[in-house]
Design a protein around this motif. Structure first.
Motif, short mmCIF file in Angstrom:
data_model
loop_
_atom_site.label_atom_id
_atom_site.label_comp_id
_atom_site.label_asym_id
_atom_site.label_seq_id
_atom_site.Cartn_x
_atom_site.Cartn_y
_atom_site.Cartn_z
N ASP A 42 35.71 53.65 49.69
CA ASP A 42 37.13 53.80 50.13
C ASP A 42 37.23 52.61 50.95
O ASP A 42 36.00 51.48 51.60
CB ASP A 42 36.23 54.43 51.83
N GLY A 43 38.68 51.90 51.14
CA GLY A 43 38.82 50.57 51.98
C GLY A 43 38.60 49.72 50.83
O GLY A 43 39.71 48.73 50.76
N GLU A 44 38.48 49.69 49.87
CA GLU A 44 38.51 49.25 48.87
C GLU A 44 39.58 48.25 48.13
O GLU A 44 40.09 49.23 47.30
CB GLU A 44 37.13 48.51 47.54
N LYS A 45 39.91 47.34 47.44
CA LYS A 45 41.28 46.93 47.43
C LYS A 45 40.62 46.15 45.57
O LYS A 45 39.57 46.00 45.20
CB LYS A 45 42.44 46.00 47.49
N LYS A 46 41.53 46.77 44.90
CA LYS A 46 40.78 46.27 43.04
C LYS A 46 41.02 44.63 43.09
O LYS A 46 40.20 44.40 42.25
CB LYS A 46 42.09 47.16 42.39
N VAL A 47 42.10 44.19 43.40
CA VAL A 47 42.69 42.71 43.44
C VAL A 47 42.66 42.32 44.58
O VAL A 47 43.71 42.92 45.22
CB VAL A 47 43.93 42.16 42.92
N THR A 48 42.31 40.80 45.09
CA THR A 48 42.77 40.43 46.23
C THR A 48 43.13 39.11 45.51
O THR A 48 42.86 38.16 44.61
CB THR A 48 41.89 40.14 47.17
N GLU A 49 44.30 38.47 46.31
CA GLU A 49 44.67 36.99 46.31
C GLU A 49 44.34 36.08 47.32
O GLU A 49 44.65 36.66 48.20
CB GLU A 49 45.91 36.63 45.94
N GLU A 50 43.74 35.18 46.58
CA GLU A 50 43.49 34.34 47.89
C GLU A 50 44.28 32.34 47.51
O GLU A 50 43.63 32.09 46.20
CB GLU A 50 41.90 33.40 48.30
N THR A 51 44.75 32.02 48.36
CA THR A 51 45.82 31.03 47.65
C THR A 51 45.10 29.48 47.97
O THR A 51 44.22 28.97 48.70
CB THR A 51 47.18 30.64 48.49
N ASP A 52 44.43 29.13 46.52
CA ASP A 52 44.36 27.82 46.84
C ASP A 52 44.99 26.39 47.68
O ASP A 52 46.01 25.64 46.60
CB ASP A 52 44.00 27.37 45.49
N THR A 53 44.22 25.86 48.46
CA THR A 53 45.06 25.11 49.61
C THR A 53 44.97 24.03 48.96
O THR A 53 45.94 22.58 49.39
CB THR A 53 44.88 25.17 51.08
N ARG A 54 44.29 23.23 48.29
CA ARG A 54 43.51 21.85 47.06
C ARG A 54 44.29 21.81 46.59
O ARG A 54 44.75 20.50 46.19
CB ARG A 54 42.03 21.73 46.95
#
Length: 154
Positions: A42-54
């Motif tokens: 419950d509430g778990e996403k299949k894919v999450t995105e995190e932008t790499d700022t470096r």
């Protein structure tokens, strides 16, 4: 060699070794249920995105409840794109069914757009593979039936 007395064993809680063994969880009890490896909670996403700022035009996508099979297919398909400069994945821990996919593009498209396009291309490729395999399988069955028919008719 001296054996410990019964009173010493009972003080240590080891008077009955079988009882001590029953108190510990078995290996089977520690194994997660198979459905937990592929069904999202419950509430778990299949894919999450995190932008790499470096690094410019780079994102790290975390895929839940997936493994090397999808990770390697996506990595390989992404590297076929002329706009993708880097694509690689890693599995953080072998007991958890998750992987991280890092994508760097040349800036003409976002890493998310590159990933979506790679997924669409993979679906097309796998559909073609399925159709070709089914066609060959049916042809082999027809050839096998005609060969059996000739042998049985003699």
């Amino acid at each position: 060699m001296r054996r410990a007395s019964g009173t010493l064993l009972s003080k240590m809680g080891l008077a009955n070794p079988e009882a001590a063994h029953r108190d510990r969880p078995s290996a089977e009890e520690n194994v997660p249920n198979r459905f937990e490896l592929f069904l999202l909670g419950d509430g778990e996403k299949k894919v999450t995105e995190e932008t790499d700022t470096r690094i410019p035009s780079t994102s790290v996508f975390t895929f839940n409840k997936e493994d090397h099979t999808l990770g390697n297919m996506l990595r390989a398909r992404l590297l076929q794109s002329p706009h993708v400069l880097f694509s690689g994945y890693k599995v953080p821990h072998p007991l958890f069914s998750t992987f991280n996919l890092r994508i760097q593009t040349d800036g003409t498209m976002t890493p998310r757009q590159a990933l979506v396009q790679a997924c669409k291309d993979l679906v097309t490729d796998l559909g073609l593979l399925s159709r070709e395999f089914t066609k060959e399988w049916e042809l082999r069955k027809m050839v096998g039936e005609s060969m059996d028919g000739g042998l049985n008719g003699a």
